[in-house]
Design a protein around this motif. Structure first.
Motif, PDB file in Angstrom:
ATOM      1  N   GLN A  78       0.816  -1.220   0.000  1.00  0.00           N
ATOM      2  CA  GLN A  78       0.000   0.000   0.000  1.00  0.00           C
ATOM      3  C   GLN A  78       0.848   1.269   0.000  1.00  0.00           C
ATOM      4  O   GLN A  78       0.341   2.355  -0.244  1.00  0.00           O
ATOM      5  N   GLN A  79       2.127   1.140   0.244  1.00  0.00           N
ATOM      6  CA  GLN A  79       2.985   2.317   0.371  1.00  0.00           C
ATOM      7  C   GLN A  79       3.284   2.956  -0.982  1.00  0.00           C
ATOM      8  O   GLN A  79       3.577   2.265  -1.946  1.00  0.00           O
ATOM      9  N   GLN A  80       3.192   4.262  -1.005  1.00  0.00           N
ATOM     10  CA  GLN A  80       3.632   5.019  -2.176  1.00  0.00           C
ATOM     11  C   GLN A  80       5.146   5.228  -2.111  1.00  0.00           C
ATOM     12  O   GLN A  80       5.831   5.171  -3.128  1.00  0.00           O
ATOM     13  N   GLU A  81       5.633   5.497  -0.906  1.00  0.00           N
ATOM     14  CA  GLU A  81       7.054   5.653  -0.649  1.00  0.00           C
ATOM     15  C   GLU A  81       7.459   4.652   0.431  1.00  0.00           C
ATOM     16  O   GLU A  81       6.644   4.307   1.300  1.00  0.00           O
ATOM     17  N   PRO A  82       8.704   4.168   0.385  1.00  0.00           N
ATOM     18  CA  PRO A  82       9.150   3.231   1.417  1.00  0.00           C
ATOM     19  C   PRO A  82       8.945   3.808   2.819  1.00  0.00           C
ATOM     20  O   PRO A  82       9.329   4.944   3.090  1.00  0.00           O
ATOM     21  N   GLU A 145      15.958  -3.953   1.632  1.00  0.00           N
ATOM     22  CA  GLU A 145      15.900  -3.741   0.183  1.00  0.00           C
ATOM     23  C   GLU A 145      15.252  -2.403  -0.165  1.00  0.00           C
ATOM     24  O   GLU A 145      15.616  -1.773  -1.163  1.00  0.00           O
ATOM     25  N   ARG A 146      14.299  -1.973   0.677  1.00  0.00           N
ATOM     26  CA  ARG A 146      13.611  -0.706   0.433  1.00  0.00           C
ATOM     27  C   ARG A 146      14.304   0.476   1.097  1.00  0.00           C
ATOM     28  O   ARG A 146      13.827   1.604   1.034  1.00  0.00           O
TER      29      ARG A 146
END
Length: 205
Positions: A78-82, A145-146
């Protein structure tokens, strides 16, 4: 209906029957006849998929673990940004449930621990512990990784540590005099876990 579809349907019926019965009875009091009557499955149909009622309880433990993993993945997707905190809070929220001695899988977990001499159950508990660590390690690696968890964090070690905390919560709060007090300590536990994941030195709780 294909064999795999029939197996999945029967498993879901048995899991639902076990969940309903656990709301009404002690784990020890649930019989195979109870499961037959509640699920609507014949004895032959049940034993075609499981060797004992304890195997159904093992399914319940694994089902809960998979639901925590699914919730984590949902938060990540659901995240737009990490973001570090939303998935982390989803895990902490589920861990808080483990402080409730009446939580269904806590009761099942303690029941199974009392039968660890049974090779089938011992193996199932070992698999559950191993899978718990693997999921936790995967969550940490996803964060690395993010770019929201430092690459210097030892994912395997922290995953084993968090699993130890999870199992400790299951056991210790199942017989505590004031189990509700455990929720008062969750903010400190949350902070401690966050500091561990961010590679910060942890202060005593």
């Amino acid at each position: 209906m294909k064999n795999e579809e029939r197996r999945q349907l029967s498993q879901q019926k048995l899991l639902q029957a076990a969940r309903e019965l656990l709301r009404e009875k002690n784990v020890h009091a649930i019989t195979m006849n109870d499961l037959m009557e509640r699920s609507g499955l014949s004895k032959g149909a049940i034993f075609h998929y499981v060797r004992s009622r304890d195997e159904i309880f093992i399914w319940l433990l694994n089902e809960r673990l998979e639901s925590v993993d699914a919730e984590f993945e949902h938060e990540v997707e659901q995240q737009q940004e990490p973001d570090f905190y939303r998935p982390m809070d989803a895990i902490i929220k589920r861990m808080m449930e483990l402080t409730d001695p009446q939580e269904m899988t806590n009761r099942v977990f303690l029941y199974l621990l009392g039968k660890e001499d049974d090779p089938l159950i011992r193996q199932a508990l070992q698999d559950f512990q191993r899978q718990s660590v693997q999921y936790a390690e995967r969550w940490i690696v996803r964060g690395q990784e993010r770019g929201v968890i430092p690459a210097t964090v030892d994912a395997r070690f922290v995953a084993e540590y968090f699993t130890l905390i999870q199992f400790g919560l299951r056991v210790s709060h199942s017989f505590a005099d004031t189990p509700n007090d455990a929720q008062l300590h969750m903010p400190k536990l949350r902070e401690h876990m966050i500091r561990s994941l961010l590679g910060m030195s942890s202060e005593p709780l």
